[in-house]
Design an enzyme around this catalytic site. Structure first.
Site, PDB file in Angstrom:
ATOM      1  N   GLU A  50     -89.078 116.831   0.261  1.00  0.00           N
ATOM      2  CA  GLU A  50     -88.456 117.600  -0.807  1.00  0.00           C
ATOM      3  C   GLU A  50     -89.466 118.648  -1.252  1.00  0.00           C
ATOM      4  O   GLU A  50     -90.593 118.322  -1.607  1.00  0.00           O
ATOM      5  CB  GLU A  50     -88.082 116.707  -1.992  1.00  0.00           C
ATOM      6  CG  GLU A  50     -86.908 115.783  -1.727  1.00  0.00           C
ATOM      7  CD  GLU A  50     -86.582 114.918  -2.930  1.00  0.00           C
ATOM      8  OE1 GLU A  50     -87.223 115.095  -3.996  1.00  0.00           O
ATOM      9  OE2 GLU A  50     -85.707 114.052  -2.816  1.00  0.00           O
ATOM     10  N   ASP A  61     -88.138 117.563 -15.229  1.00  0.00           N
ATOM     11  CA  ASP A  61     -89.443 117.216 -14.674  1.00  0.00           C
ATOM     12  C   ASP A  61     -90.433 116.812 -15.753  1.00  0.00           C
ATOM     13  O   ASP A  61     -90.441 117.359 -16.858  1.00  0.00           O
ATOM     14  CB  ASP A  61     -90.012 118.402 -13.883  1.00  0.00           C
ATOM     15  CG  ASP A  61     -89.167 118.734 -12.677  1.00  0.00           C
ATOM     16  OD1 ASP A  61     -88.731 117.781 -12.010  1.00  0.00           O
ATOM     17  OD2 ASP A  61     -88.932 119.924 -12.405  1.00  0.00           O
ATOM     18  N   TYR A 176     -79.372 110.558  -4.210  1.00  0.00           N
ATOM     19  CA  TYR A 176     -80.665 110.376  -4.861  1.00  0.00           C
ATOM     20  C   TYR A 176     -80.418 109.573  -6.131  1.00  0.00           C
ATOM     21  O   TYR A 176     -79.830 110.062  -7.082  1.00  0.00           O
ATOM     22  CB  TYR A 176     -81.257 111.752  -5.188  1.00  0.00           C
ATOM     23  CG  TYR A 176     -82.688 111.751  -5.686  1.00  0.00           C
ATOM     24  CD1 TYR A 176     -83.159 110.795  -6.586  1.00  0.00           C
ATOM     25  CD2 TYR A 176     -83.586 112.732  -5.264  1.00  0.00           C
ATOM     26  CE1 TYR A 176     -84.466 110.809  -7.033  1.00  0.00           C
ATOM     27  CE2 TYR A 176     -84.898 112.772  -5.729  1.00  0.00           C
ATOM     28  CZ  TYR A 176     -85.325 111.804  -6.620  1.00  0.00           C
ATOM     29  OH  TYR A 176     -86.624 111.834  -7.074  1.00  0.00           O
TER      30      TYR A 176
END
Length: 279
Positions: A50, A61, A176
């Protein structure tokens, strides 16, 4: 025709193990070092890569990846340069899947149609765009699928059985699973809860399920590998990279080896876990 992502997950399943998915930020701490690291990851044991696209407002994040993105942006990294990086990687590696992970804004500014053409020609295999929900599939997801790129969706602990079909509807490549509620690198996942969640998702889809967010050590990776088709590690690799930088955040001779050493340890741990379901 199978995509690189499908082929790689199938190969790992045939070997009776989970895939190791590694995340690094494109252009961190500079283009040349980042490209050298990208090229070194497969030999270190990365099955899928990734590649984070730096963005000024990365809401999902944690501090480590936010800082990596800022370092990359400061060094001049752009979406165009990220595609150039993938193209350069493909000159020596035609097999390792590369997934671009990021946010919609840089793609929107670049131009969706032009981006999909350029990404496909550069050798990108899939996209993870964390701020586009299924309700916005017409924006990028459906065009990406038509262009031959897998669009990988995130499922979370709060994605219930009512919501899951919508999340999975146009997902391709793999699912995911975000193992914790919160930002990247902020907590440690519980392998038992993760295993239960993966089983629940698999009742709705035949796609492989890779688990990420919070996996930092080889021991944690092995624990997750016992119940998932893939293990995603990102913040720990970024931390290993950051620890080698000088006072001005510049790369040192230790930068690439520090990351690949950790990837090798993670790979060894993941490969040491035999999965009965895959045997």
């Amino acid at each position: 025709m199978s995509t690189r992502i499908e082929t790689r997950f199938a190969a790992c399943a045939t070997e009776g193990r989970a895939a190791l998915v590694t995340f690094v930020t494109a252009g961190d701490p500079d283009f040349e070092t980042s490209l050298a690291l990208l090229k070194a990851l497969p030999a270190a044991g990365a099955d899928v890569i990734e590649l984070g696209v730096p963005f000024t407002d990365p809401m999902a994040d944690g501090p480590a990846i936010q800082a990596a993105g800022l370092r990359a942006l400061k060094a001049g990294q752009t979406l165009r340069k990220t595609l150039d990086m993938v193209r350069a990687f493909r000159e020596g590696d035609a097999a390792t899947p590369i997934v671009l992970m990021g946010y919609y804004n840089p793609i929107y500014i670049y131009g969706v149609d032009r981006f999909l053409v350029d990404a496909k020609s550069a050798g990108v295999d899939g996209l993870i765009v964390v701020d586009l929900p299924p309700e916005e599939d017409n924006e990028l997801c459906l065009p990406a699928l038509l262009a031959g790129l897998d669009f990988i969706r995130l499922a979370t602990p709060t994605t219930d059985d009512k919501r899951l079909p919508a999340v999975l509807a146009n997902t391709a490549g793999f699912v995911y699973y975000v193992s914790i509620t919160g930002i990247t690198g902020s907590a440690t996942p519980d392998p038992n809860l993760v295993g239960q969640a993966v089983s629940r998702i698999k009742r709705h889809t035949a796609l492989p399920v890779a688990v990420g967010f919070g996996v930092k050590t080889p021991e944690q990776a092995a624990a997750i590998a016992a119940g998932a088709d893939g293990v995603v590690v990102g913040s720990a690799l970024i931390d290993a990279l950051r620890a080698t930088l000088d006072a001005e955040d510049r790369a040192t001779p230790a930068t690439v080896p520090a990351v690949t050493r950790l990837v090798s340890q993670l790979s060894e741990a993941v490969r040491g876990v035999r999965r009965q379901a895959a045997e």
